[in-house]
Design an enzyme around this catalytic site. Structure first.
Site, short mmCIF file in Angstrom:
data_model
loop_
_atom_site.label_atom_id
_atom_site.label_comp_id
_atom_site.label_asym_id
_atom_site.label_seq_id
_atom_site.Cartn_x
_atom_site.Cartn_y
_atom_site.Cartn_z
N HIS A 24 -36.98 -34.51 -67.40
CA HIS A 24 -37.56 -34.20 -68.73
C HIS A 24 -38.72 -35.13 -69.07
O HIS A 24 -38.78 -36.27 -68.61
CB HIS A 24 -36.47 -34.33 -69.80
CG HIS A 24 -35.91 -35.72 -69.91
ND1 HIS A 24 -36.53 -36.71 -70.62
CD2 HIS A 24 -34.83 -36.28 -69.33
CE1 HIS A 24 -35.85 -37.83 -70.49
NE2 HIS A 24 -34.80 -37.59 -69.70
N HIS A 33 -32.34 -35.03 -65.49
CA HIS A 33 -32.47 -36.42 -65.96
C HIS A 33 -32.64 -37.40 -64.80
O HIS A 33 -32.30 -37.08 -63.65
CB HIS A 33 -31.22 -36.77 -66.75
CG HIS A 33 -31.00 -35.81 -67.87
ND1 HIS A 33 -31.46 -36.04 -69.16
CD2 HIS A 33 -30.44 -34.57 -67.89
CE1 HIS A 33 -31.16 -34.99 -69.91
NE2 HIS A 33 -30.54 -34.08 -69.17
N ARG A 70 -33.62 -32.67 -74.52
CA ARG A 70 -34.85 -33.14 -73.89
C ARG A 70 -35.13 -32.40 -72.58
O ARG A 70 -36.29 -32.16 -72.23
CB ARG A 70 -34.81 -34.67 -73.70
CG ARG A 70 -33.65 -35.24 -72.90
CD ARG A 70 -33.58 -36.74 -73.11
NE ARG A 70 -32.62 -37.46 -72.28
CZ ARG A 70 -31.33 -37.64 -72.55
NH1 ARG A 70 -30.82 -37.11 -73.66
NH2 ARG A 70 -30.56 -38.37 -71.74
N GLU A 105 -27.56 -36.20 -68.00
CA GLU A 105 -27.79 -37.60 -67.62
C GLU A 105 -26.42 -38.25 -67.36
O GLU A 105 -25.38 -37.78 -67.84
CB GLU A 105 -28.55 -38.31 -68.75
CG GLU A 105 -28.91 -39.75 -68.52
CD GLU A 105 -29.64 -40.02 -67.20
OE1 GLU A 105 -28.99 -39.92 -66.13
OE2 GLU A 105 -30.83 -40.34 -67.23
O1 LIG Z 1 -31.10 -44.38 -70.58
C1 LIG Z 1 -30.80 -43.52 -69.74
O2 LIG Z 1 -30.02 -42.59 -69.97
C2 LIG Z 1 -31.41 -43.59 -68.35
C3 LIG Z 1 -32.64 -42.73 -68.21
O3 LIG Z 1 -33.60 -43.00 -69.16
O4 LIG Z 1 -31.73 -44.93 -68.10
P1 LIG Z 1 -31.85 -45.61 -66.68
O5 LIG Z 1 -33.19 -45.29 -66.14
O6 LIG Z 1 -31.75 -47.03 -67.04
O7 LIG Z 1 -30.74 -45.18 -65.80
#
Ligand SMILES: O=C(O)[C@@H](CO)OP(=O)(O)O
Length: 236
Positions: free
Chosen positions: A9, A182, A60, A87
């Protein structure tokens, strides 16, 4: 030939503020909307005819896919949402500033959770308002299936399971498939597709709004993979 397009996203408000997001349903920032429009324009300019779209349950990713399809003038296709593309669930770290958490827990434990394979953030307690069971989006799902925290390994397990169950059958039919998801769910899918071992997974970074393209033959042998991205100003 099946074509898979994986897109993370566009930037959300919490990406910009450096806050752990996970399953928190944060909207695209204006910059993220522009990234999605640029991706849609690339799809249009490259004459890529998307047949079917998959997205997570999070707005998102849903909005990124919708903007890409609208910009590319692709309207009559199936749009399927699954929580298994969500995510990674970052548990009790969700909503917290990443630098603050790093200072609090220390460099090694922080990176072990954030980019290691098996470690996870502390779980949400079952009465925490951030638990997925309190979110109407997940009401049709069995609450025992909904995570209170996840490692990258957990995320990979459910994302790859969904990939084989729902996405691969479309690719085998020769379809062009857009998957809007994600950083961590796409990292999981990429390591599966490219056969990257768990020990190397931390080195795979996924940029927002970039189209990661994989061409397969009918036996799902990977024939080509490349990225489409464009930095120049949006003119549409
Ligand atoms: O905050 C989150 O959910 C993820 C993606 O933005 O973070 P990270 O990149 O630290 O895994």
């Amino acid at each position: 030939m099946g074509k898979l397009i994986l897109v993370r996203h566009g930037k959300s408000f919490w990406n910009i503020e450096n806050i752990f997001t996970g399953w928190t349903d944060i909207d695209l920032a204006p910059e993220g909307v522009d990234e999605a429009k640029i991706a849609g324009k690339l799809i249009r300019d490259e004459n890529i005819a998307i047949d079917i779209c998959f997205s997570s349950y999070l707005k998102r990713a849903i909005k990124t896919a919708s903007i890409i399809l609208e910009t590319a003038d692709i309207t009559q296709i199936d749009f399927i949402k699954s929580w298994k593309l969500n995510e990674r669930n970052y548990g009790a770290w969700q909503g917290r500033n990443k630098d603050e958490v790093r200072k609090e827990v220390g460099e090694d434990p922080f990176w072990d959770v954030r980019r290691g394979y098996s470690a996870s953030a502390p779980a949400l307690s079952t009465d925490d308002k951030r638990c997925p069971k309190f979110d109407p989006k997940y009401k049709k799902l069995n609450s025992a299936d909904l995570p209170l925290t996840e490692s990258l390994e957990d995320t990979k397990q459910r994302a790859v399971q969904y990939y084989f169950e729902a996405i691969v059958p479309e690719l085998v039919k020769g379809k062009t498939v857009l998957v809007s998801a994600h950083g961590n769910s796409i990292r999981a899918l990429m390591t599966q597709i490219l056969n990257i071992p768990a020990t190397e997974i931390s080195k795979v970074e996924v940029q927002t709004g970039v189209l990661n393209i994989y061409d397969f033959d009918s036996t799902m042998t990977l024939k080509d993979n490349y990225r489409l991205k464009q930095k120049r100003e949006l003119t549409i």
